[in-house]
Design an enzyme around this catalytic site. Structure first.
Site, PDB file in Angstrom:
ATOM      1  N   TYR A  68      -1.325  -0.080  10.710  1.00 37.81           N
ATOM      2  CA  TYR A  68      -1.684  -0.549   9.315  1.00 37.81           C
ATOM      3  C   TYR A  68      -0.433  -0.061   8.303  1.00 37.81           C
ATOM      4  O   TYR A  68      -0.091  -0.814   7.618  1.00 37.81           O
ATOM      5  CB  TYR A  68      -2.987   0.094   8.784  1.00 37.81           C
ATOM      6  CG  TYR A  68      -3.081  -0.161   7.568  1.00 37.81           C
ATOM      7  CD1 TYR A  68      -3.412  -1.602   6.930  1.00 37.81           C
ATOM      8  CD2 TYR A  68      -3.101   0.694   6.385  1.00 37.81           C
ATOM      9  CE1 TYR A  68      -3.670  -1.873   5.484  1.00 37.81           C
ATOM     10  CE2 TYR A  68      -3.264   0.425   5.041  1.00 37.81           C
ATOM     11  CZ  TYR A  68      -3.593  -0.657   4.654  1.00 37.81           C
ATOM     12  OH  TYR A  68      -3.712  -1.101   3.288  1.00 37.81           O
ATOM     13  N   SER A  79       0.879  -1.345  -0.068  1.00 39.94           N
ATOM     14  CA  SER A  79      -0.075   0.074   0.113  1.00 39.94           C
ATOM     15  C   SER A  79       0.812   1.242   0.088  1.00 39.94           C
ATOM     16  O   SER A  79       2.081   1.198   0.425  1.00 39.94           O
ATOM     17  CB  SER A  79      -0.921   0.098   1.313  1.00 39.94           C
ATOM     18  OG  SER A  79      -1.563   1.338   1.391  1.00 39.94           O
TER      19      SER A  79
END
Length: 252
Positions: free
Chosen positions: A147, A134
Site C-alpha cells: 500500500y 497518502s
C-alpha cells in the site's frame, strides 16, 4: 466541461462531489457501485452525473468514458481518488492477491485513466489532475508494504507529470492525507471487521472527508498560474514517530 471524480460513492469521493457541486460545478461521479451513485444523484441533483466505472479494469474505464454525453466529454479536472488498502500483515505473511488488487487499483487504474484524459487537456492547454496519495507514500510503517509503495508511486507519478507538462498550463497536485475517519478505508483494509476498523480512530479527533474535499476545492480554485505540487495533511493528534530500534538482549 466537467469534473471527473473517481471513487465517488463514499468517503473522500462523495465529499469531493458535494463540495464541488455546492460551489456550482458540474461533476461526474465514477464508481463501481451504481446504486450508491444513483442515491447520490438523488441527493445532489442535476449537476451530478453518475458513471459506473471500475478503475481496476482498463476495458471498463474505456466503456465508461465512451458512454459520456457530448457535453461532459471534455474533462477540466480529474480527481484520481479511487484507491484502497488491503490487510496490515507483514510482507512475508501478506495475501499476494491483496497486493495485486492494490496495484491494479492504486497504480494501474490511476495511470490508465490519466493517460486517457490527459491528451484532451494538452490539446486544450488547460486542465488539472489531482491525485489522492497518502502520507504512507512518505513514511513507512509495519504492514504498509505494498500500500505504501503504491502511494509512493502516486507521489512520483504526480511530480513527473509536472515535469512532462512543462510549458503547458496544466496543473498537477498530489494530496497526501494522514489519519482520516468517516470513510470505508479501514473497514475495507480489515475486510469488514468493523470493530477493528473503529479502533483505529478511537480517542482521536481525526481529519474528515470534508476536510480533504475542502482542501481539493481550494487547490483547484487557486489562480491559473499557481500550482500546488503536493500537500500533506494530518490531524493535530498525529505526528512523527521515532525510528524503531531492535536491541539484542544484554546478558550480564
Amino acid at each position: 466541461m466537467a469534473i471527473l471524480v473517481t471513487g465517488a460513492s463514499a468517503g473522500f469521493g462523495k465529499a469531493i462531489c458535494k463540495a464541488f457541486i455546492n460551489a456550482g460545478y458540474q461533476v461526474i461521479g465514477a464508481a463501481r457501485r451504481l446504486d450508491k451513485l444513483t442515491d447520490l444523484q438523488q441527493e445532489l441533483g442535476e449537476k451530478f452525473y453518475p458513471l459506473q466505472m471500475d478503475v481496476a479494469d482498463p476495458d471498463k474505464i474505456n466503456t465508461a468514458l465512451s458512454t459520456l454525453p457530448a457535453h461532459l466529454q471534455k474533462i477540466e479536472l480529474l480527481v484520481n481518488n479511487a484507491g484502497l488498502a488491503l490487510g496490515l500483515e507483514a510482507a512475508h505473511k501478506a495475501n499476494f492477491n491483496d497486493w495485486l488488487t492494490m496495484i491494479n487499483t492504486n497504480i494501474i487504474g490511476l495511470t490508465y485513466l490519466t493517460r486517457q484524459i490527459l491528451p484532451q487537456m494538452v490539446e486544450a492547454d488547460q486542465g488539472h489532475i489531482i491525485n489522492l496519495g497518502s502520507i504512507a507514500g512518505t513514511y513507512p510503517y509495519p504492514g504498509g508494504n505494498v500500500y505504501g509503495a503504491t502511494k509512493a508511486f502516486v507521489e512520483q507519478f504526480s511530480l513527473n507529470l509536472r515535469a512532462d507538462l512543462a510549458g503547458t498550463k496544466i496543473r498537477v497536485t498530489n494530496v497526501e492525507p494522514g489519519l482520516c475517519g468517516g470513510t470505508e478505508f479501514s473497514n475495507v483494509r480489515f475486510k469488514g471487521d468493523d470493530a477493528k476498523a473503529a479502533g483505529v480512530y478511537q480517542g482521536v479527533k481525526s481529519i474528515q472527508p470534508e476536510d480533504i474535499a475542502n482542501t481539493i476545492l481550494w487547490i483547484y480554485q487557486q489562480p491559473p498560474h499557481v500550482n500546488i505540487n503536493r500537500i500533506e495533511i494530518m490531524p493535530v493528534a498525529q505526528t512523527f514517530s521515532p525510528l524503531a530500534v531492535s536491541r539484542d538482549e544484554v546478558k550480564g
